[in-house]
Design a protein around this motif. Structure first.
Motif, mmCIF file in Angstrom:
data_model
loop_
_atom_site.group_PDB
_atom_site.id
_atom_site.type_symbol
_atom_site.label_atom_id
_atom_site.label_comp_id
_atom_site.label_asym_id
_atom_site.label_seq_id
_atom_site.Cartn_x
_atom_site.Cartn_y
_atom_site.Cartn_z
ATOM 1 N N GLY A 584 44.252 57.099 43.538
ATOM 2 C CA GLY A 584 45.175 57.664 42.560
ATOM 3 C C GLY A 584 45.533 56.659 41.477
ATOM 4 O O GLY A 584 45.504 56.971 40.283
ATOM 5 N N HIS A 585 45.850 55.422 41.884
ATOM 6 C CA HIS A 585 46.172 54.380 40.907
ATOM 7 C C HIS A 585 44.947 53.998 40.081
ATOM 8 O O HIS A 585 45.063 53.726 38.876
ATOM 9 C CB HIS A 585 46.731 53.151 41.619
ATOM 10 C CG HIS A 585 48.133 53.318 42.110
ATOM 11 N ND1 HIS A 585 49.194 53.475 41.255
ATOM 12 C CD2 HIS A 585 48.649 53.376 43.364
ATOM 13 C CE1 HIS A 585 50.312 53.609 41.952
ATOM 14 N NE2 HIS A 585 50.012 53.554 43.239
ATOM 15 N N ALA A 739 51.449 52.228 36.185
ATOM 16 C CA ALA A 739 50.493 52.141 37.293
ATOM 17 C C ALA A 739 49.934 50.733 37.382
ATOM 18 O O ALA A 739 49.446 50.187 36.390
ATOM 19 C CB ALA A 739 49.362 53.153 37.082
ATOM 20 N N HIS A 740 50.007 50.152 38.585
ATOM 21 C CA HIS A 740 49.449 48.813 38.737
ATOM 22 C C HIS A 740 47.933 48.890 38.829
ATOM 23 O O HIS A 740 47.383 49.852 39.363
ATOM 24 C CB HIS A 740 50.028 48.118 39.975
ATOM 25 C CG HIS A 740 49.545 48.670 41.273
ATOM 26 N ND1 HIS A 740 50.108 49.786 41.878
ATOM 27 C CD2 HIS A 740 48.525 48.281 42.089
ATOM 28 C CE1 HIS A 740 49.479 50.048 42.997
ATOM 29 N NE2 HIS A 740 48.516 49.159 43.157
ATOM 30 N N ASP A 741 47.281 47.907 38.284
ATOM 31 C CA ASP A 741 45.813 47.886 38.228
ATOM 32 C C ASP A 741 45.278 47.356 39.555
ATOM 33 O O ASP A 741 45.421 46.172 39.874
ATOM 34 C CB ASP A 741 45.341 46.997 37.071
ATOM 35 C CG ASP A 741 43.871 47.200 36.751
ATOM 36 O OD1 ASP A 741 43.134 47.688 37.628
ATOM 37 O OD2 ASP A 741 43.449 46.871 35.631
ATOM 38 N N VAL A 742 44.671 48.248 40.346
ATOM 39 C CA VAL A 742 44.162 47.847 41.663
ATOM 40 C C VAL A 742 42.924 46.965 41.544
ATOM 41 O O VAL A 742 42.519 46.326 42.512
ATOM 42 C CB VAL A 742 43.840 49.087 42.520
ATOM 43 C CG1 VAL A 742 45.103 49.879 42.808
ATOM 44 C CG2 VAL A 742 42.801 49.984 41.839
ATOM 45 N N GLU A 743 42.306 46.954 40.362
ATOM 46 C CA GLU A 743 41.092 46.164 40.183
ATOM 47 C C GLU A 743 41.377 44.767 39.633
ATOM 48 O O GLU A 743 40.463 43.953 39.518
ATOM 49 C CB GLU A 743 40.129 46.890 39.229
ATOM 50 C CG GLU A 743 39.711 48.270 39.718
ATOM 51 C CD GLU A 743 38.816 48.975 38.724
ATOM 52 O OE1 GLU A 743 37.721 48.449 38.450
ATOM 53 O OE2 GLU A 743 39.201 50.041 38.219
ATOM 54 N N GLU A 744 42.643 44.481 39.266
ATOM 55 C CA GLU A 744 42.956 43.194 38.662
ATOM 56 C C GLU A 744 44.153 42.568 39.370
ATOM 57 O O GLU A 744 45.190 43.202 39.532
ATOM 58 C CB GLU A 744 43.259 43.360 37.172
ATOM 59 C CG GLU A 744 43.465 42.052 36.435
ATOM 60 C CD GLU A 744 43.628 42.259 34.947
ATOM 61 O OE1 GLU A 744 42.824 41.701 34.176
ATOM 62 O OE2 GLU A 744 44.564 42.990 34.562
ATOM 63 N N LEU A 750 47.896 37.612 34.347
ATOM 64 C CA LEU A 750 48.726 36.596 33.705
ATOM 65 C C LEU A 750 47.886 35.649 32.861
ATOM 66 O O LEU A 750 48.204 35.382 31.693
ATOM 67 C CB LEU A 750 49.496 35.824 34.781
ATOM 68 C CG LEU A 750 50.381 34.663 34.307
ATOM 69 C CD1 LEU A 750 51.469 35.177 33.368
ATOM 70 C CD2 LEU A 750 50.994 33.951 35.500
ATOM 71 N N ARG A 751 46.802 35.161 33.427
ATOM 72 C CA ARG A 751 45.949 34.218 32.691
ATOM 73 C C ARG A 751 45.265 34.900 31.500
ATOM 74 O O ARG A 751 45.081 34.293 30.446
ATOM 75 C CB ARG A 751 44.907 33.611 33.632
ATOM 76 C CG ARG A 751 45.502 32.622 34.630
ATOM 77 C CD ARG A 751 44.423 31.958 35.481
ATOM 78 N NE ARG A 751 45.002 30.949 36.355
ATOM 79 C CZ ARG A 751 45.228 29.683 36.002
ATOM 80 N NH1 ARG A 751 44.916 29.270 34.782
ATOM 81 N NH2 ARG A 751 45.744 28.826 36.859
ATOM 82 N N GLY A 752 44.901 36.169 31.674
ATOM 83 C CA GLY A 752 44.290 36.901 30.563
ATOM 84 C C GLY A 752 45.236 37.046 29.387
ATOM 85 O O GLY A 752 44.838 36.896 28.220
#
Length: 881
Positions: A584-585, A739-744, A750-752
């Motif tokens: 879902g996320h 929505a929190h990014d489940v892939e990151e 933060l660094r990005g």
């Protein structure tokens, strides 16, 4: 006497050999299966004119251009058809691609030049006299040689008496011939399936009388084909399926050790399956009667055993349970009609032309989605911003030769006459909650299972309802869970999820959303509301933006090794629930990434986040520059107007907001510290501007978290380690909002963002200390501007926390809690404890309540945690002041 006879025979042979040299030119390789590229100017012109009503799109031609130059090309059709052979020969020659010249088991005598016909006659007679058999283009090596010279071939997989000739008479199988040819050459043999569509109507389970007499729409007879072509020019089209590399096919482990005959059988079966699936990706599966589907659902073993257990556990007669289940199917099921969909398409075209300035679609991704549909049913997961969403997505699919999906719709839309109309367009209805409706829930699940089993595509809005705030709502996982359970039960081999962003320059429901955002009740859908909504037809709403995300295979998501289904079946219930939540996320993140940022969103964000109540156009443009710089750095999808000339687009939208009194001109005099006219945001219109701002907020929130973490340090020099705690807190604190990014991972995010800030000259790396940065003088203002996107939400959460601070647990009934919070919010706003009226949204309150209750704040007795969160909110709001 004997001598004279021998002399006459010798003279006859000499004359024959002389004729052979002249007519045959030393070879018997003259066959009518070869259709020359040059068939004469008159014939070419006539065929070009005759076939002009058949369309091949450029993206289809691109498939042919991707075939290796040294490949031996053989086109493949499902049914043997001289009509298609002549079309492909004519059109591909016209397009500059290799036309099919060698027809496997085709005889094209009438289009041969007279000289070549004579050569064929003499070649056949000579071969018959010498070997007492007619020449064969297979055994003679003619086809092999011609293909080797670069000519393209064409073969058909299904032919009347074709199987009889191969199986009984042992005639040469073209596929076996190509396999043997591939084994003896280093060049790849590419078989390219071709599909011609005379209609996009799905096949019916019971053929009509017309089908029996004139042939089916898939394989029409000559008369029906001619009538369709003449009556519907431009409606007949060709699609090119994925080329099959024969070398790759033979190198597969399961095919490598098989004999040639078995390889040919498997190859034929694979090509037929590929063609059938490709055709189904355009027409959809076989369309059964609604009564037939109902009977199949109600009599399957799973539902029958459930109904028997349900009747026994509740001491009900089985016939009553059957009657209820039958009624539930009538309440739920669609009445899919291709004629209705065709009529809807015309209606939606009229609506979009009347109300909008066009529809922008990323068709290159849609084409990949279409190809993936051959591997399993597609599940379209769009965001939901407007009632237009129901119509525009099926319309775009229909216009791109894809079947309209079965769309899940709320039961509130099943009123007359909309309900029957939506059902005929593929809508099936569900209740807002299944709580307490055990039998209904099971019947609904079985209906969804049947749709997937039949191969229908499905569309559902994962947010559950339309977003009144402009940003994505939290995902509702009920229907997603039902889809996963159907997949687990074997309804389909794979599920292909397609996240879709649907956005608008302006939203038609603007007035009703404003009414609801400021505390008004949602108006119930009815026929009267439909009639009153006709006034929206008199306005223009800009462009519609539809962006398809790359299709996501459930099998691949579960396991890249291809055993995803078996792994999912072996999971415990908790693990499956986790997979459902993560999926879902993931779908929400994918929609966010495809969001198109419009000038309306940029101007609204700059106006609402402006640090001064009064501002000039130059002030606003300075903030817009900061936002655009960030968007360009992140390479986010932008509206065409922003890509062409964003300064002009921003000024146009600003003038539009002024005309509509969203932004008010308050003075024509030059104020101190301001350049040009002064403006302010109309307080009554802030909620609707907040809606447009939130349309693009997802691309600013990660930067806002990092920016606020830096501002919290209150220092011009810091290290990444100094930011981790604050950054993690903000991610968790607003987990219900974004929505929190489940892939990151948080660290990577933060660094990005730090790298982006360095690129935008907000930060400078420290010359000697690793992972340390200095804040530039201009960077401080930009960080404040980026972090301002969070201020509204901090104020909403402050209101809810004040409620928990004042009232003990269970002091107020859960149903009245939201009304009490709303009243408190209005009082705090009047006392100037809250600056932004858009912080009074009910959706924000709901998300805040869910966050605090899940983190141990349920009433005034939770003093320690209340003080912790109150101090954090106060501290962050000071930095945002």
């Amino acid at each position: 006497m004997m001598k004279s006879t021998k002399q006459r025979l010798a003279r006859f042979r000499g004359r024959t050999e002389a004729w052979n040299d002249v007519i045959l030119q030393g070879t018997h390789h003259h066959y009518s299966c070869h259709l020359p590229e040059d068939i004469g100017r008159i014939s070419s012109f006539m065929f070009k004119l005759f076939f002009s009503g058949i369309e091949i799109r450029k993206d289809q031609i691109a498939v042919l251009e991707n075939v290796p130059e040294d490949a031996i090309v053989v086109y493949a059709t499902k049914y043997k058809s001289y009509f298609e052979y002549l079309f492909y020969h004519t059109r591909y020659k016209e397009n500059g691609t290799r036309p099919p010249e060698i027809g496997f088991d085709y005889e094209v005598l009438m289009l041969q030049p007279l000289s070549r016909i004579l050569r064929m006659i003499y070649a056949h007679l000579d071969h018959l006299c010498q070997r007492f058999a007619l020449p064969d283009p297979y055994t003679s090596g003619y086809i092999r040689d011609e293909l080797g010279k670069g000519r393209a071939g064409l073969l058909s997989l299904v032919e009347r008496k074709g199987f009889y000739r191969r199986f009984v008479k042992a005639d040469t199988d073209p596929l076996r011939y190509l396999i043997e040819m591939q084994k003896n050459t280093d060049r790849p043999v590419c078989i390219i399936p071709q599909l011609m569509f005379f209609s996009t109507k799905p096949h019916r389970s019971v053929p009509t009388l017309t089908d029996f007499i004139f042939g089916t729409q898939e394989n029409p007879g000559r008369l029906r084909r001619l009538v369709i072509l003449l009556n519907n020019p431009g409606k007949v089209f060709v699609e090119i399926s994925e080329p099959l590399n024969l070398r790759t096919f033979l190198d597969l482990p399961e095919n490598r050790e098989l004999d040639v005959e078995k390889q040919a059988l498997i190859l034929r079966r694979r090509l037929l399956i590929q063609m059938n699936r490709h055709r189904q990706s355009v027409t959809g599966p076989i369309l059964k009667l609604r009564e037939e589907l109902k009977e199949n659902i109600l009599t399957n073993d799973r539902l029958r055993s459930f109904m028997e257990h349900h009747a026994k556990s509740r001491n009900l007669p089985i016939w009553k349970v059957h009657k209820k289940a039958d009624g539930y199917i009538d309440e739920i099921a669609a009445s899919y009609s291709h004629s209705a969909i065709k009529a809807f398409s015309m209606f939606v075209r009229w609506i979009t032309t009347l109300m909008f300035d066009g529809v922008s679609v990323n068709t290159e991704v849609l084409n990949r989605v279409k190809s993936m549909s051959q591997k399993g049913p597609l599940v379209f997961v769009p965001c939901h911003k407007s009632h237009i969403d129901y119509m525009i997505l099926p319309y775009v699919l229909y216009q791109n030769n894809m079947p309209c999906p079965h769309a899940a719709a709320g039961r509130n839309l099943s009123f007359w006459p909309m309900g029957p109309l939506l059902r005929s367009g593929g809508a099936f209805f569900l209740r807002r909650t299944f709580r307490g409706a055990v039998l209904y829930s099971k019947v609904f699940s079985e209906y969804v299972h049947k749709l997937l089993e039949e191969g229908f595509n499905i569309e559902f809005f994962i947010e559950g309802g339309r977003s009144r705030t402009g940003k994505l709502l939290r995902p509702k996982l009920g229907l997603l869970s039902i889809l996963l359970n159907a997949y687990k039960a074997g309804a389909c081999e794979d599920l292909i999820f397609v996240p879709v962003y649907i956005g608008y320059d302006r939203i038609p429901e603007e007035a009703s959303y404003l009414h609801e955002l400021v505390g008004g009740e949602k108006r119930k859908e009815s026929f009267g509301e439909v009639i009153r909504a006709r006034k929206v037809l008199k306005k223009r709403y800009g462009r519609i933006y539809i962006r398809f995300h790359e299709p996501l295979s459930l099998n691949d998501l579960l396991s890249p090794n291809g055993d995803g289904k078996s792994l999912f079946r072996a999971m415990m219930s908790k693990e499956q629930n986790r997979v459902c939540r993560d999926l879902g996320h993931r779908l929400m993140n994918a929609i966010d990434r495809m969001t198109v940022v419009t000038p309306h969103a940029i101007v609204a964000g700059a106006a609402l986040n402006c640090s001064r109540q009064r501002f000039s156009l130059n002030d606003l443009m300075g903030d817009v520059e900061t936002y655009m710089s960030h968007l360009f750095s992140e390479e986010v999808p932008l509206a065409d107007t922003l890509l062409v000339d964003y300064l002009h687009a921003v000024e146009y939208v600003f003038d539009l907001y002024v005309q509509r009194r969203f932004i008010e001109r308050i003075s024509k005099e030059r104020e101190s510290g301001a350049s040009g006219e002064c403006f302010r945001v109309n307080p009554a219109k802030r909620p609707i501007l907040e809606y447009y701002k939130n349309n693009g907020i997802s691309f600013f929130v990660p930067a806002a978290f990092t920016a606020l973490s830096i501002l919290e340090k209150d220092a011009f020099q810091f290290s990444i380690s100094d930011l981790r705690a604050g950054h993690s807190f903000l991610l968790e604190f607003f987990s219900n909002e974004f929505a929190h990014d489940v892939e990151e991972s948080p660290e990577r995010s933060l660094r990005g963002n730090i790298r982006t800030f360095v690129h935008e000259a907000i930060l400078m790396p420290h010359p000697t200390l690793p992972d340390a940065y200095n804040l530039t003088s201009a960077g401080f203002r930009k960080l404040k501007l980026l972090s301002s996107f969070l201020k509204t939400y901090f104020e909403s959460y402050r209101i809810v926390l004040n409620f928990f601070m004042r009232y003990p647990r269970n002091f107020i009934d859960a149903k009245d809690r939201l009304n009490k919070i709303q009243s408190m919010g209005h009082r705090m706003f009047k006392r100037n404890e809250i600056e932004r009226p858009e912080a009074l949204f009910k959706v924000n309150y709901t998300n805040a309540m869910d966050f605090f209750t899940s983190h141990g704040v349920r009433g005034s007795e939770n003093t320690e945690k209340i003080e912790f969160y109150a101090d954090a909110i106060r501290r962050y709001l000071e930095h945002l002041a």
